[in-house]
Design a protein around this motif. Structure first.
Motif, short mmCIF file in Angstrom:
data_model
loop_
_atom_site.label_atom_id
_atom_site.label_comp_id
_atom_site.label_asym_id
_atom_site.label_seq_id
_atom_site.Cartn_x
_atom_site.Cartn_y
_atom_site.Cartn_z
N ASP A 238 5.68 -10.34 2.34
CA ASP A 238 5.08 -10.84 3.55
C ASP A 238 5.63 -10.18 4.73
OD1 ASP A 238 3.25 -12.40 2.02
OD2 ASP A 238 4.61 -14.10 1.99
N GLY A 239 5.00 -9.97 5.67
CA GLY A 239 5.40 -9.39 7.08
C GLY A 239 5.55 -8.02 7.33
N GLU A 240 5.32 -7.16 6.06
CA GLU A 240 5.24 -5.66 6.22
C GLU A 240 3.82 -5.33 6.68
OE1 GLU A 240 8.79 -4.46 3.47
OE2 GLU A 240 7.12 -4.64 2.55
N LEU A 241 3.79 -4.19 7.46
CA LEU A 241 2.59 -3.94 8.03
C LEU A 241 2.31 -2.10 7.49
CD1 LEU A 241 3.22 -5.21 11.55
CD2 LEU A 241 1.70 -6.10 9.84
N CYS A 242 0.70 -2.13 7.54
CA CYS A 242 0.32 -0.79 7.58
C CYS A 242 0.41 -0.18 8.76
CB CYS A 242 -1.34 -1.03 7.16
SG CYS A 242 -2.15 0.52 6.97
N THR A 243 0.24 1.39 8.75
CA THR A 243 0.20 2.01 10.16
C THR A 243 -0.89 1.77 11.14
OG1 THR A 243 -0.81 3.86 9.05
CG2 THR A 243 1.60 3.97 9.02
N CYS A 244 -1.94 1.07 10.44
CA CYS A 244 -2.87 0.45 11.39
C CYS A 244 -2.76 -0.81 12.12
CB CYS A 244 -4.25 0.58 10.56
SG CYS A 244 -4.47 -0.62 9.39
N GLY A 245 -1.74 -1.61 11.59
CA GLY A 245 -1.36 -2.86 12.21
C GLY A 245 -1.89 -3.94 10.85
N ARG A 246 -2.76 -3.64 9.99
CA ARG A 246 -3.11 -4.64 9.11
C ARG A 246 -1.94 -5.00 8.15
NH1 ARG A 246 -7.84 -1.34 8.16
NH2 ARG A 246 -9.57 -1.92 9.30
N ALA B 22 0.34 -5.23 5.17
CA ALA B 22 0.39 -4.16 4.02
C ALA B 22 0.24 -4.54 2.47
CB ALA B 22 1.65 -3.01 4.04
N VAL B 23 -0.36 -3.81 1.70
CA VAL B 23 -0.49 -4.50 0.40
C VAL B 23 0.68 -3.39 -0.67
CG1 VAL B 23 -2.70 -5.23 0.59
CG2 VAL B 23 -2.40 -2.95 -0.18
N THR B 24 0.56 -2.41 -0.25
CA THR B 24 1.89 -1.28 -0.85
C THR B 24 2.47 -0.63 0.23
OG1 THR B 24 -0.01 -0.56 -2.59
CG2 THR B 24 1.73 0.75 -2.25
N MET C 220 9.27 13.85 -2.77
CA MET C 220 8.77 12.72 -3.80
C MET C 220 8.41 11.51 -3.14
SD MET C 220 10.95 11.43 -7.42
CE MET C 220 10.98 9.85 -7.38
N THR C 221 7.22 10.84 -3.65
CA THR C 221 7.05 9.63 -3.06
C THR C 221 6.94 8.58 -4.25
OG1 THR C 221 5.51 10.71 -1.64
CG2 THR C 221 5.11 8.38 -1.92
N THR C 222 7.55 7.33 -3.86
CA THR C 222 7.49 6.32 -5.02
C THR C 222 6.49 5.05 -3.98
OG1 THR C 222 9.66 5.47 -4.16
CG2 THR C 222 9.37 6.82 -6.23
N GLU C 223 6.40 3.98 -4.65
CA GLU C 223 5.82 2.93 -3.90
C GLU C 223 6.45 1.56 -4.72
OE1 GLU C 223 1.72 2.28 -5.82
OE2 GLU C 223 1.87 4.39 -5.37
N ARG C 224 5.92 0.56 -3.94
CA ARG C 224 6.39 -0.72 -4.34
C ARG C 224 5.31 -1.78 -3.74
NH1 ARG C 224 8.36 -3.61 -0.11
NH2 ARG C 224 9.62 -2.59 1.54
N ARG C 225 5.17 -3.02 -4.20
CA ARG C 225 4.38 -3.91 -3.72
C ARG C 225 4.93 -4.43 -2.42
NH1 ARG C 225 0.77 -8.01 -5.66
NH2 ARG C 225 0.86 -6.86 -7.69
N ALA C 226 4.05 -4.54 -1.17
CA ALA C 226 4.53 -4.93 -0.03
C ALA C 226 4.87 -6.69 0.02
CB ALA C 226 3.42 -4.85 1.01
#
Length: 74
Positions: A9-17, A19-21, A1-7
Motif C-alpha cells: 500500500d502506498g507504492e506508485l507506478c511511474t505514471c502515478g497510479r 503499483a501492483v508490482t 539483473m531484475t527481480t520483482e516483488r508485490r507492491a
C-alpha cells in the motif's frame, strides 16, 4: 539483473497510479508498475506537476516509489 516483488500500500507506478508490482533493478532501484503500459492518464504528473521534462517512456525525473517519502528514485 531484475527481480520483482508485490507492491505494498502506498507504492506508485511511474505514471502515478497505484503499483501492483515493484521491479528491483540495478539502474533504477525499486520502480513501481501498475500493470498498464499506457504511460498514465493525461492529467498532470503527480511527481512534478508537469514542470519537468520526462524521460522517453514517460518516467519523471522526480519519480518516487512513495509520495510520503522525500527520497527520489535512482
Amino acid at each position: 539483473m531484475t527481480t520483482e516483488r508485490r507492491a505494498v500500500d502506498g507504492e506508485l507506478c511511474t505514471c502515478g497510479r497505484t503499483a501492483v508490482t515493484v521491479f528491483i533493478t540495478e539502474k533504477f532501484g525499486e520502480t513501481g508498475w501498475c500493470g498498464r503500459s499506457d504511460g498514465g492518464s493525461k492529467a498532470r504528473c503527480v511527481f512534478c506537476n508537469g514542470t519537468e521534462q520526462h524521460e522517453p517512456g514517460g518516467r519523471c525525473p522526480r519519480y518516487r516509489l512513495r509520495l510520503d517519502t522525500g527520497e527520489a528514485s535512482a
